[in-house]
Design a protein around this motif. Structure first.
Motif, PDB file in Angstrom:
ATOM      1  N   ILE A 103       6.185 -21.519   7.564  1.00  0.00           N
ATOM      2  CA  ILE A 103       5.722 -20.149   7.752  1.00  0.00           C
ATOM      3  C   ILE A 103       4.448 -20.250   8.586  1.00  0.00           C
ATOM      4  CG2 ILE A 103       4.874 -18.051   6.647  1.00  0.00           C
ATOM      5  CD1 ILE A 103       6.454 -18.865   4.154  1.00  0.00           C
ATOM      6  N   LYS A 104       4.442 -19.599   9.738  1.00  0.00           N
ATOM      7  CA  LYS A 104       3.284 -19.700  10.622  1.00  0.00           C
ATOM      8  C   LYS A 104       2.772 -18.324  11.021  1.00  0.00           C
ATOM      9  CE  LYS A 104       3.406 -24.223  12.857  1.00  0.00           C
ATOM     10  NZ  LYS A 104       3.329 -24.924  14.160  1.00  0.00           N
ATOM     11  N   TYR A 105       1.466 -18.226  11.094  1.00  0.00           N
ATOM     12  CA  TYR A 105       0.786 -17.023  11.555  1.00  0.00           C
ATOM     13  C   TYR A 105       0.406 -17.194  13.013  1.00  0.00           C
ATOM     14  CZ  TYR A 105      -3.484 -14.352  12.518  1.00  0.00           C
ATOM     15  OH  TYR A 105      -4.449 -13.583  13.094  1.00  0.00           O
ATOM     16  N   PHE A 106       0.632 -16.150  13.812  1.00  0.00           N
ATOM     17  CA  PHE A 106       0.269 -16.171  15.221  1.00  0.00           C
ATOM     18  C   PHE A 106      -0.597 -14.952  15.526  1.00  0.00           C
ATOM     19  CE2 PHE A 106       4.264 -18.449  14.812  1.00  0.00           C
ATOM     20  CZ  PHE A 106       4.038 -19.605  15.548  1.00  0.00           C
ATOM     21  N   SER A 107      -1.790 -15.200  16.033  1.00  0.00           N
ATOM     22  CA  SER A 107      -2.734 -14.106  16.262  1.00  0.00           C
ATOM     23  C   SER A 107      -2.329 -13.189  17.402  1.00  0.00           C
ATOM     24  CB  SER A 107      -4.135 -14.670  16.529  1.00  0.00           C
ATOM     25  OG  SER A 107      -4.147 -15.399  17.746  1.00  0.00           O
TER      26      SER A 107
ATOM     27  N   SER B 140      12.613 -25.307  12.873  1.00  0.00           N
ATOM     28  CA  SER B 140      12.066 -25.464  11.527  1.00  0.00           C
ATOM     29  C   SER B 140      11.165 -24.295  11.130  1.00  0.00           C
ATOM     30  CB  SER B 140      11.279 -26.771  11.420  1.00  0.00           C
ATOM     31  OG  SER B 140      10.102 -26.715  12.216  1.00  0.00           O
ATOM     32  N   LEU B 141      10.951 -23.371  12.056  1.00  0.00           N
ATOM     33  CA  LEU B 141      10.124 -22.198  11.788  1.00  0.00           C
ATOM     34  C   LEU B 141      10.967 -21.155  11.055  1.00  0.00           C
ATOM     35  CD1 LEU B 141       7.430 -20.702  12.161  1.00  0.00           C
ATOM     36  CD2 LEU B 141       8.253 -19.949  14.410  1.00  0.00           C
ATOM     37  N   GLY B 142      10.615 -20.890   9.803  1.00  0.00           N
ATOM     38  CA  GLY B 142      11.410 -19.967   8.993  1.00  0.00           C
ATOM     39  C   GLY B 142      10.928 -18.540   9.053  1.00  0.00           C
ATOM     40  N   ILE B 143       9.598 -18.368   9.025  1.00  0.00           N
ATOM     41  CA  ILE B 143       9.000 -17.032   9.025  1.00  0.00           C
ATOM     42  C   ILE B 143       7.838 -16.997  10.005  1.00  0.00           C
ATOM     43  CG2 ILE B 143       7.742 -15.306   7.663  1.00  0.00           C
ATOM     44  CD1 ILE B 143       9.261 -16.230   5.214  1.00  0.00           C
ATOM     45  N   VAL B 144       7.806 -15.956  10.825  1.00  0.00           N
ATOM     46  CA  VAL B 144       6.658 -15.697  11.701  1.00  0.00           C
ATOM     47  C   VAL B 144       5.824 -14.594  11.058  1.00  0.00           C
ATOM     48  CG1 VAL B 144       5.925 -14.715  13.902  1.00  0.00           C
ATOM     49  CG2 VAL B 144       7.764 -16.417  13.844  1.00  0.00           C
ATOM     50  N   ALA B 145       4.605 -14.931  10.679  1.00  0.00           N
ATOM     51  CA  ALA B 145       3.694 -13.960  10.081  1.00  0.00           C
ATOM     52  C   ALA B 145       2.890 -13.284  11.189  1.00  0.00           C
ATOM     53  CB  ALA B 145       2.766 -14.651   9.078  1.00  0.00           C
ATOM     54  N   PHE B 146       3.043 -11.966  11.308  1.00  0.00           N
ATOM     55  CA  PHE B 146       2.323 -11.220  12.334  1.00  0.00           C
ATOM     56  C   PHE B 146       0.845 -11.080  11.956  1.00  0.00           C
ATOM     57  CE2 PHE B 146       6.037  -8.473  14.141  1.00  0.00           C
ATOM     58  CZ  PHE B 146       6.854  -9.590  14.183  1.00  0.00           C
ATOM     59  N   ASP B 147       0.033 -10.816  12.963  1.00  0.00           N
ATOM     60  CA  ASP B 147      -1.360 -10.429  12.741  1.00  0.00           C
ATOM     61  C   ASP B 147      -1.347  -8.938  12.415  1.00  0.00           C
ATOM     62  OD1 ASP B 147      -4.042  -9.854  12.761  1.00  0.00           O
ATOM     63  OD2 ASP B 147      -4.400 -10.469  14.835  1.00  0.00           O
ATOM     64  N   VAL B 148      -1.403  -8.599  11.140  1.00  0.00           N
ATOM     65  CA  VAL B 148      -1.312  -7.204  10.709  1.00  0.00           C
ATOM     66  C   VAL B 148      -2.700  -6.574  10.762  1.00  0.00           C
ATOM     67  CG1 VAL B 148      -0.649  -5.628   8.850  1.00  0.00           C
ATOM     68  CG2 VAL B 148       0.651  -7.737   9.225  1.00  0.00           C
TER      69      VAL B 148
ATOM     70  N   GLU C 250       6.839 -10.773  -1.356  1.00  0.00           N
ATOM     71  CA  GLU C 250       6.628 -11.704  -0.246  1.00  0.00           C
ATOM     72  C   GLU C 250       6.385 -13.146  -0.714  1.00  0.00           C
ATOM     73  OE1 GLU C 250       4.922  -8.825  -0.497  1.00  0.00           O
ATOM     74  OE2 GLU C 250       5.045  -7.693   1.389  1.00  0.00           O
ATOM     75  N   PRO C 251       5.464 -13.372  -1.681  1.00  0.00           N
ATOM     76  CA  PRO C 251       5.285 -14.757  -2.159  1.00  0.00           C
ATOM     77  C   PRO C 251       6.560 -15.346  -2.764  1.00  0.00           C
ATOM     78  CG  PRO C 251       3.437 -13.399  -2.834  1.00  0.00           C
ATOM     79  CD  PRO C 251       4.466 -12.468  -2.265  1.00  0.00           C
ATOM     80  N   ASP C 252       7.378 -14.504  -3.399  1.00  0.00           N
ATOM     81  CA  ASP C 252       8.614 -15.003  -4.010  1.00  0.00           C
ATOM     82  C   ASP C 252       9.577 -15.519  -2.946  1.00  0.00           C
ATOM     83  OD1 ASP C 252       9.997 -14.996  -6.798  1.00  0.00           O
ATOM     84  OD2 ASP C 252      11.557 -14.263  -5.432  1.00  0.00           O
ATOM     85  N   VAL C 253       9.624 -14.843  -1.799  1.00  0.00           N
ATOM     86  CA  VAL C 253      10.438 -15.319  -0.678  1.00  0.00           C
ATOM     87  C   VAL C 253       9.793 -16.539  -0.036  1.00  0.00           C
ATOM     88  CG1 VAL C 253      11.257 -14.762   1.653  1.00  0.00           C
ATOM     89  CG2 VAL C 253      11.488 -13.087  -0.194  1.00  0.00           C
ATOM     90  N   ALA C 254       8.483 -16.468   0.169  1.00  0.00           N
ATOM     91  CA  ALA C 254       7.773 -17.544   0.868  1.00  0.00           C
ATOM     92  C   ALA C 254       7.919 -18.892   0.163  1.00  0.00           C
ATOM     93  CB  ALA C 254       6.297 -17.180   0.998  1.00  0.00           C
ATOM     94  N   ILE C 255       7.784 -18.900  -1.146  1.00  0.00           N
ATOM     95  CA  ILE C 255       7.817 -20.177  -1.868  1.00  0.00           C
ATOM     96  C   ILE C 255       9.195 -20.820  -1.789  1.00  0.00           C
ATOM     97  CG2 ILE C 255       8.452 -19.343  -4.198  1.00  0.00           C
ATOM     98  CD1 ILE C 255       6.167 -21.180  -5.256  1.00  0.00           C
ATOM     99  N   LYS C 256      10.231 -19.997  -1.727  1.00  0.00           N
ATOM    100  CA  LYS C 256      11.598 -20.514  -1.596  1.00  0.00           C
ATOM    101  C   LYS C 256      11.854 -21.048  -0.187  1.00  0.00           C
ATOM    102  CE  LYS C 256      13.752 -17.484  -5.089  1.00  0.00           C
ATOM    103  NZ  LYS C 256      12.516 -16.952  -5.686  1.00  0.00           N
ATOM    104  N   VAL C 257      11.353 -20.314   0.807  1.00  0.00           N
ATOM    105  CA  VAL C 257      11.504 -20.744   2.195  1.00  0.00           C
ATOM    106  C   VAL C 257      10.808 -22.087   2.416  1.00  0.00           C
ATOM    107  CG1 VAL C 257      10.750 -20.234   4.560  1.00  0.00           C
ATOM    108  CG2 VAL C 257      11.845 -18.450   3.173  1.00  0.00           C
ATOM    109  N   LEU C 258       9.600 -22.224   1.905  1.00  0.00           N
ATOM    110  CA  LEU C 258       8.856 -23.474   2.044  1.00  0.00           C
ATOM    111  C   LEU C 258       9.535 -24.614   1.303  1.00  0.00           C
ATOM    112  CD1 LEU C 258       5.288 -21.962   1.593  1.00  0.00           C
ATOM    113  CD2 LEU C 258       6.176 -22.989   3.701  1.00  0.00           C
ATOM    114  N   ASP C 259      10.099 -24.325   0.146  1.00  0.00           N
ATOM    115  CA  ASP C 259      10.760 -25.361  -0.644  1.00  0.00           C
ATOM    116  C   ASP C 259      12.008 -25.889   0.055  1.00  0.00           C
ATOM    117  OD1 ASP C 259      10.724 -26.864  -3.167  1.00  0.00           O
ATOM    118  OD2 ASP C 259      12.617 -25.825  -3.599  1.00  0.00           O
ATOM    119  N   LEU C 260      12.606 -25.069   0.917  1.00  0.00           N
ATOM    120  CA  LEU C 260      13.778 -25.506   1.685  1.00  0.00           C
ATOM    121  C   LEU C 260      13.392 -26.323   2.911  1.00  0.00           C
ATOM    122  CD1 LEU C 260      16.042 -22.317   1.566  1.00  0.00           C
ATOM    123  CD2 LEU C 260      16.455 -24.504   0.433  1.00  0.00           C
ATOM    124  N   GLY C 261      12.084 -26.486   3.122  1.00  0.00           N
ATOM    125  CA  GLY C 261      11.616 -27.323   4.221  1.00  0.00           C
ATOM    126  C   GLY C 261      11.294 -26.575   5.503  1.00  0.00           C
ATOM    127  N   TYR C 262      11.331 -25.257   5.463  1.00  0.00           N
ATOM    128  CA  TYR C 262      10.974 -24.449   6.631  1.00  0.00           C
ATOM    129  C   TYR C 262       9.477 -24.151   6.636  1.00  0.00           C
ATOM    130  CZ  TYR C 262      15.906 -23.600   7.655  1.00  0.00           C
ATOM    131  OH  TYR C 262      17.225 -23.750   7.979  1.00  0.00           O
TER     132      TYR C 262
END
Length: 296
Positions: free
Chosen positions: A189-193, A110-118, A175-187
């Motif tokens: 987005i998580k940040y990992f330090s 269910s993890l759609g996007i992994v947000a890196f610690d930039v 990025e927000p335009d992709v994120a909102i669609k990914v979340l709406d599909l039920g996936y």
């Protein structure tokens, strides 16, 4: 564990030295099943020649002109990996980032996007973490978030499903335009330090009309494409007020130009309106205020 193919996709335009640094660091990544794709937006500073000479293993795609973020999509579509890692021409993942990212994806469908610690390249590892964080990583608290395009991983099939980046935006708010669609599909987005990328944040604030213009214009388009009608109307009114207020406060007309451009060129998003669920639109953290901070 068999590690699947991962595609690192970068977009560059007239940043030869930064691109060289990024590709040199990518060679040090501790993950074998990797392909690297660079899409060049018609650079004229020798970037293309440098890549061809110094990095023959890189799949280089040359655009005929500067297409903005639309060119990213050419790289995404050509990527063969199960997962895509998005970076800028002045960013790169840490050596162990890809392996850690893949392990997160493989454990959670269910993890759609992994947000890196930039992190800021110029400060590198100035950020000190506890022993526990260094060994185990820390996940962000549960809330709806987007991601930073200087370091993020996404499932290729999911990215394709949401239509990749919004080509009409040219720059910013992709990025927000992709994120909102990914979340709406039920996936999720998580940040990992503990999954890190480095980005060459400018030591000086580079004042340019491009950032405030595209941030502001695309904020309108983002809202009109993705928000349910009542919320879209409410947020549009707030943005219109902000354009007038901050134009007076900062003695600039760039916000008004961007607003008028959004209305004038509204046909650019014709047929692209697909409102997401209200709870997604209300809870995804969108920094609209950033559009109005460039001339302070």
């Amino acid at each position: 564990m068999l590690y699947p193919l991962v595609s690192i996709v970068s977009l560059c335009w007239n940043r030869k030295d930064d691109m060289y640094e990024s590709l040199k660091r990518i060679r040090e990544i501790e993950y074998e099943n990797l392909e690297v794709i660079v899409v060049d937006n018609d650079s004229t500073d020798g970037t293309i020649e440098m890549i061809e000479r110094e990095f023959p293993e890189v799949k280089l795609i040359k655009m005929y002109k500067n297409l903005g973020i639309e060119a990213y999509n050419v790289g995404f579509k050509n990527a063969k990996g199960k997962y895509i890692v998005i970076i800028d021409d002045d960013s790169f993942p840490k050596k162990d980032a890809i392996k850690k990212m893949v392990e997160k994806f493989e454990k959670d469908e269910s993890l759609g996007i992994v947000a890196f610690d930039v992190r800021n390249f110029y400060k590198y590892d100035d950020i000190k973490k506890t022993d526990y964080e260094e060994k185990n990583g820390v996940e962000e608290r549960e809330y709806l978030m987007s991601f930073n395009g200087a370091g993020a991983g996404i499932r290729k099939d999911l990215f394709e499903k949401v239509g990749f980046y919004p080509e009409e935006f040219f720059l910013y708010f992709n990025e927000p335009d992709v994120a909102i669609k990914v979340l709406d599909l039920g996936y999720k987005i998580k940040y990992f330090s503990d999954i890190v990328s480095y980005h060459k944040f400018s030591p000086k604030n580079r004042v340019s009309w491009r950032a405030p213009f595209y941030y502001t214009r695309n904020a309108f388009w983002f809202i009109w494409k993705n928000y349910p009608m009542k919320l879209a109307l409410k947020t549009t009114i707030k943005l219109v007020y902000s354009c007038f207020y901050y134009s007076l406060e900062q003695k600039t007309n760039i916000y008004l130009k961007a607003m008028f451009s959004a209305f004038k060129d509204i046909n650019r998003i014709k047929g692209k309106r697909k409102p997401v669920r209200l709870e997604i639109a209300e809870n995804l953290r969108i920094p609209f205020y950033l559009s109005f901070t460039f001339y302070r």
